[in-house]
Scaffold this active site. Sequence first.
Site, PDB file in Angstrom:
ATOM      1  N   ASP A 122      -7.178   1.848   7.921  1.00 53.02           N
ATOM      2  CA  ASP A 122      -7.115   2.021   6.454  1.00 53.02           C
ATOM      3  C   ASP A 122      -6.421   0.826   5.810  1.00 53.02           C
ATOM      4  O   ASP A 122      -6.861   0.294   4.793  1.00 53.02           O
ATOM      5  CB  ASP A 122      -6.346   3.305   6.106  1.00 53.02           C
ATOM      6  CG  ASP A 122      -7.256   4.528   6.226  1.00 53.02           C
ATOM      7  OD1 ASP A 122      -6.770   5.632   6.516  1.00 53.02           O
ATOM      8  OD2 ASP A 122      -8.488   4.323   6.075  1.00 53.02           O
ATOM      9  N   ASP A 124      -3.237  -0.362  10.420  1.00 55.23           N
ATOM     10  CA  ASP A 124      -4.294   0.507  10.976  1.00 55.23           C
ATOM     11  C   ASP A 124      -5.583   0.227  10.201  1.00 55.23           C
ATOM     12  O   ASP A 124      -5.625  -0.658   9.357  1.00 55.23           O
ATOM     13  CB  ASP A 124      -3.881   1.981  10.855  1.00 55.23           C
ATOM     14  CG  ASP A 124      -3.687   2.377   9.391  1.00 55.23           C
ATOM     15  OD1 ASP A 124      -3.178   3.466   9.130  1.00 55.23           O
ATOM     16  OD2 ASP A 124      -4.024   1.550   8.508  1.00 55.23           O
ATOM     17  N   ASP A 164      -0.631  -1.090   6.004  1.00 57.04           N
ATOM     18  CA  ASP A 164      -0.424  -0.542   7.350  1.00 57.04           C
ATOM     19  C   ASP A 164      -1.279  -1.296   8.356  1.00 57.04           C
ATOM     20  O   ASP A 164      -2.377  -1.762   8.029  1.00 57.04           O
ATOM     21  CB  ASP A 164      -0.837   0.946   7.366  1.00 57.04           C
ATOM     22  CG  ASP A 164       0.147   1.781   6.538  1.00 57.04           C
ATOM     23  OD1 ASP A 164      -0.188   2.930   6.201  1.00 57.04           O
ATOM     24  OD2 ASP A 164       1.222   1.243   6.198  1.00 57.04           O
ATOM     25  N   GLU A 170       0.844  -1.200   0.000  1.00 59.27           N
ATOM     26  CA  GLU A 170       0.000   0.000   0.000  1.00 59.27           C
ATOM     27  C   GLU A 170       0.877   1.246   0.000  1.00 59.27           C
ATOM     28  O   GLU A 170       1.750   1.383   0.852  1.00 59.27           O
ATOM     29  CB  GLU A 170      -0.853  -0.020   1.265  1.00 59.27           C
ATOM     30  CG  GLU A 170      -1.567   1.266   1.561  1.00 59.27           C
ATOM     31  CD  GLU A 170      -2.100   1.293   2.993  1.00 59.27           C
ATOM     32  OE1 GLU A 170      -1.901   0.298   3.721  1.00 59.27           O
ATOM     33  OE2 GLU A 170      -2.697   2.306   3.366  1.00 59.27           O
TER      34      GLU A 170
END
Length: 686
Positions: A551, A549, A547, A474
Amino acid sequence: MNITTVEHEYGADEIQILEGLEAVRKRPGMYIGTTASRGLHHLVYEIVDNAVDEALAGYCDTINVTINEGNIITVEDNGRGIPVGINKKAGKPAVEVVFTILHAGGKFGGGGYKVSGGLHGVGASVVNALSEWLEVEICKSGKIYKQRYERGKVCYPLKVVGECEKDKTGTKVTFLPDNTIFTETTVYDYDVLKLRLREMAFLTKGLRIVLTDKRKPGEKINHNDEAEKAQINELLERAAEDSGEEAELLDEVKEEETYKERQDVFYYEGGIKEFVKYLNKSKTPLYDDVLYFEGEKNNVYVEVAFQHNDSFNESVFSFVNNINTPEGGTHLQGFRNAITKTFNDYARGSKLLKDNEPNLSGEDIREGLAAIVSVKIEDPQFEGQTKQKLGNSEARGAVDNIVSEQLTYFLEQNPTVAKSICEKSILAQRAREAARKARDLTRRKTALEGMALPGKLADCSDKDPKNCEIYIVEGDSAGGSAKTARSRATQAILPLRGKILNVEKARLDKIYANAEIKAMITAFGTGIHEDFDISKLRYDKIILMTDADVDGAHISTLLLTFIYRFMPELIKQGHVYLAKPPLYKLEKNRKIWYAYSDEELDNILKEVGRDQNNKIQRYKGLGEMDAEQLWETTMDPERRILLRVNYDEEIESEIDLTFTTLMGDKVEPRREFIEENAKFVKNLDI
Ligand code: 28F
């Protein structure tokens, strides 16, 4: 030959019985597939199958399945009760024969008794052999008969232990799986039983199946994947923090963690019609009613239900004697032949399809189709890699004839529904043609420019797919560090920019127009859908690196949706992985530790001490790591952690529904899903 021991005279047939069940205990995998969690749950399905047989025979309408304290299982039905009379051949009560002789009872020698599933009918005696103890109680003619076995050995002759109402009949089986056989775990997973029992109820209309969990919270956790559940819990907590809204959802349901008995009741008057409604609950149906056809031909009992929805995916599931056949087979071929032929005939006859226009393909007609094909056959022959493909040729003709005949009649009687299906199929045909042009363009370009792989792909030098892996990364910055960090020989990097297309809601032509999607299709090399060819796969591992997280989790989910909808075999054959970057970096006296979970950080701090000069960095994203750190924590095959994405074929309809619920455009079912699962956040398996 007689062996006389102090306590018992073993006759020849006793020796044969003991050898039979000894064989099961010596090689349990031969009878229940595995002695891991899946085999443990199969014990329950075997016993429930016998009760379902009694329901299919028309004598039972309720089955109670209970997980008791200590993970002891009870299954009870209100059928006729296993016969207690002496079986002449064996010289023992029929019920003792059923539980102590392999493949015993009228269920296996034909005789039309055994039609439901299980692992191809291994029967109650296998469950008995693999249980530390098992008790069967039969209620019949006002008496309660009981017998107990330990590891398959009879403890005492069948005896009357009490009275019951004159007209009450039924069979109750209670057993404790043997933890010397099931060494990995003997803890039952309520949600796994729930999925399979719901499916059995859908497939057996009018049968009520009740599942109850009487265990205390402590005995539900299976310590093996405790850490994994903690990680998922972690991810959800973080998602809740970042996205706010789920936060109170998680909090408000978390205090419900207190002990409360769980129970689910599955009862579907409409049987597989309701199964199709359930499959479509997160989608918008194209027409109101669910089409339903049933009949019997060539000694094959056929039931088919289907309803189109507004999505572009096909969700068709097939069963034989209530066993899911993920590889399809002759029954599914018969269904496909019937609808392709019948809809083309109708489209031509009603001039919806012009004479000069090509026929609708099966794929066009099955776009957005949710369907259940269920056949009952006395002697099913299974083929295919995992023996989950039906081979009986008579099933193809039976399904084809029954569906063709009844569907033709239905379309004549319901022109509005017929028209909506044909129009959707014609749109699908046009989109497919457009997509083919787009793809051919890609192919032509590839042909012209040689293997024009996507520009952003940093390919690896080794050309043997078995040695190679591709990281889907990403963001450009992480992509940059990954290109620097990687081992050029065997690791390829494909950076993706931002969120990729949600394919759950897009048609083929739009998908081919999306650069990120096209790049992955070209890089993987296999092609998609009907063109898919696993032998063209260019990498052994496809690793999604995003990541840690919310997202990143969303992008991983979008990528998994694309792979699941367009190249599911990559997941089924275990090529798809999730990279696990570290969450924390701990520095102390110029020494560095990496932690991949809060729990792991705690353990490290316990070891090195919690004093102030610790420097703890919480990674918010891959971009915060330099190439060196990215390599040693997340990409070095010697040190990294990879999570392999597994596909459990036994719950494929549920997997399909989960993708639709999470990625589809209906919000309410998604909110329900979060509520339904957030309260078990420790047990939630994404
Ligand atoms: C909780 C699990 O196993 N239920 C069962 C029956 C009923 C009959 C049966 C079963 C015929 C002779 C082999 C009764 N009366 N629940 C169950 N219910 N098996 S298993 O017969 C077994 C065969 O022995 C039954 C008349 N015919 C059949």
